[in-house]
Design an enzyme around this catalytic site. Structure first.
Site, PDB file in Angstrom:
ATOM      1  CB  CYS A  13      -0.893  -0.001   1.234  1.00 32.23           C
ATOM      2  SG  CYS A  13       0.048   0.100   2.789  1.00 32.23           S
ATOM      3  CG  HIS A  42       4.795  -6.046  11.424  1.00 32.62           C
ATOM      4  ND1 HIS A  42       3.697  -5.705  12.178  1.00 32.62           N
ATOM      5  CD2 HIS A  42       5.876  -5.714  12.181  1.00 32.62           C
ATOM      6  CE1 HIS A  42       4.093  -5.203  13.335  1.00 32.62           C
ATOM      7  NE2 HIS A  42       5.414  -5.188  13.361  1.00 32.62           N
ATOM      8  CG  HIS A  75       4.079  -0.588  12.737  1.00 37.34           C
ATOM      9  ND1 HIS A  75       5.387  -0.933  12.495  1.00 37.34           N
ATOM     10  CD2 HIS A  75       3.324  -1.452  12.030  1.00 37.34           C
ATOM     11  CE1 HIS A  75       5.419  -1.978  11.689  1.00 37.34           C
ATOM     12  NE2 HIS A  75       4.191  -2.311  11.384  1.00 37.34           N
ATOM     13  CB  CYS A  97       1.067   4.704   7.783  1.00 41.79           C
ATOM     14  SG  CYS A  97      -0.294   4.865   6.601  1.00 41.79           S
ATOM     15  CG  HIS A 125      -0.144  -4.044  16.117  1.00 42.13           C
ATOM     16  ND1 HIS A 125       0.140  -2.817  15.545  1.00 42.13           N
ATOM     17  CD2 HIS A 125      -0.038  -4.951  15.126  1.00 42.13           C
ATOM     18  CE1 HIS A 125       0.390  -2.993  14.257  1.00 42.13           C
ATOM     19  NE2 HIS A 125       0.305  -4.288  13.979  1.00 42.13           N
ATOM     20  CD  GLU A 127      -2.255   1.379  13.589  1.00 42.29           C
ATOM     21  OE1 GLU A 127      -3.329   2.027  13.639  1.00 42.29           O
ATOM     22  OE2 GLU A 127      -2.032   0.494  12.734  1.00 42.29           O
ATOM     23  CB  THR A 165      -4.875   1.880  10.346  1.00 35.52           C
ATOM     24  OG1 THR A 165      -3.577   1.288  10.435  1.00 35.52           O
ATOM     25  CG2 THR A 165      -4.858   3.260  10.968  1.00 35.52           C
ATOM     26  CB  CYS A 195      -5.744   2.398   6.218  1.00 34.86           C
ATOM     27  SG  CYS A 195      -5.036   0.924   5.485  1.00 34.86           S
ATOM     28  CG  ASN A 225      -2.200  -5.868   6.330  1.00 34.51           C
ATOM     29  OD1 ASN A 225      -2.346  -6.383   5.221  1.00 34.51           O
ATOM     30  ND2 ASN A 225      -1.020  -5.442   6.758  1.00 34.51           N
TER      31      ASN A 225
END
Length: 313
Positions: A13, A42, A75, A97, A125, A127, A165, A195, A225
């Site tokens: 992305c 990751h 993250h 991001c 995590h 993020e 996200t 996202c 994700n």
């Protein structure tokens, strides 16, 4: 096996593209080594490739020598990490991001207005740690619907919800519904925090799963994700297997299955997908076809100090 169907979109992305390019540009401009706090994205292959080129991945800032160049991962990081990095005098480039940064900005803005927060996400995590670390207190983490009943905010007049996200869109919707049922006046973001790339890849798997007998998801186990893509395919009744690369494919997975779908998490390079396709061809697939899907055109700018003179910007 007769055919391989490729999900569209899949793989990198805009946020991942930007984060990797930041490390590459830093290596090009300042030379090796470049220090990166946490894995830049990751994916095992991406990280190992950057290690070979001179990136050193660390978790503690004490591992970085004075005067070094430091990159924050995609993250995001807490305010405490940012302050410590600045105090240590590193040359810093932030690869967070921009869609994660948007959540951080929202938290900071509403905190000034007196809000507390419920964050939907996975404990541990990076993020989530980064977003919760934007404040010293006042952010309550919920991982599932059951957690919602346990939240005890100091007040409920000013309460807002934010989301990691990279969650499952469907899971996040169910948890958000539970949050709103308990706190009817809670403030939601103007646009959902999950996202566009996460949403698009999950939508693509929903389409893919209706047309195949099994799904291969390319990506690393640490990728949130990517894990959600595998879980989604299984939830839709299709056997799904997550692999870092083609070497992890097992012939037995495809016995008696005429059509196999392939997708990739947002941090998985396309060459790994093509490696999986070649392996499936070796197992007998005679046709490879991409499904129709959303065409992504988003591109995020690089930080100041890393643009090359030839850049139009």
């Amino acid at each position: 096996m007769e055919q391989v169907l490729l999900a569209e979109p899949r793989g990198f992305c805009a946020g991942v593209d930007r984060a990797i390019e930041i490390v590459e540009r830093a290596l090009e401009k300042f030379g090796r080594p470049i220090y990166v706090r946490h894995e830049i994205v990751h994916n095992t292959h991406v990280v190992n490739d950057l290690k070979d080129r001179g990136a050193i991945f660390i978790e503690e800032l004490s591992e970085v020598p004075p005067g070094a160049t430091l990159v924050f991962s995609a993250h995001g990081v807490s305010q405490a990490v940012q302050r410590e990095a600045e105090a240590r005098g590193f040359r810093i480039f932030d690869a967070t991001c921009p869609l994660v940064t948007k959540v951080h900005v929202e938290v900071a803005k509403l905190h000034k207005e007196g809000y507390e927060f419920i964050m939907i996400g996975h404990k541990g995590h990076p993020e989530v740690e980064g977003t919760m670390g934007q404040l010293d207190s006042g952010i309550h983490l919920v991982e599932d619907v059951a957690d919602v009943a346990k939240v005890q905010p100091a007040q409920t007049d000013k309460l807002a919800v934010v989301t990691q996200t990279t969650l499952s869109v469907d899971d996040a919707a169910a948890i958000t519904a539970a949050v709103k049922a308990r706190f009817p006046n809670i403030r939601s973001p103007k646009q959902q925090d999950i996202c566009y790339a996460t949403q698009n890849r999950q939508d693509a798997v929903k389409l893919l799963a209706t047309q195949v007998d099994a799904v291969v998801v390319v990506g690393s186990p640490t990728s949130s994700n990517t894990n959600r893509l595998r879980e989604l395919a299984e939830r839709l009744g299709v056997p799904a297997y997550m692999v870092d690369d083609a070497s992890e494919l097992q012939d037995a997975w495809f016995a008696g299955r005429s059509s196999v779908g392939v997708t990739a998490g947002a941090s998985a390079p396309e060459d790994l997908v093509q490696g999986v396709v070649q392996r499936l061809k070796a197992l007998g697939a005679t046709a490879v076809r991409s499904l129709d899907g959303v065409r992504e055109t988003t591109k995020f700018p690089l930080p100041k100090g890393l643009k090359i003179e030839a850049d139009p910007a």
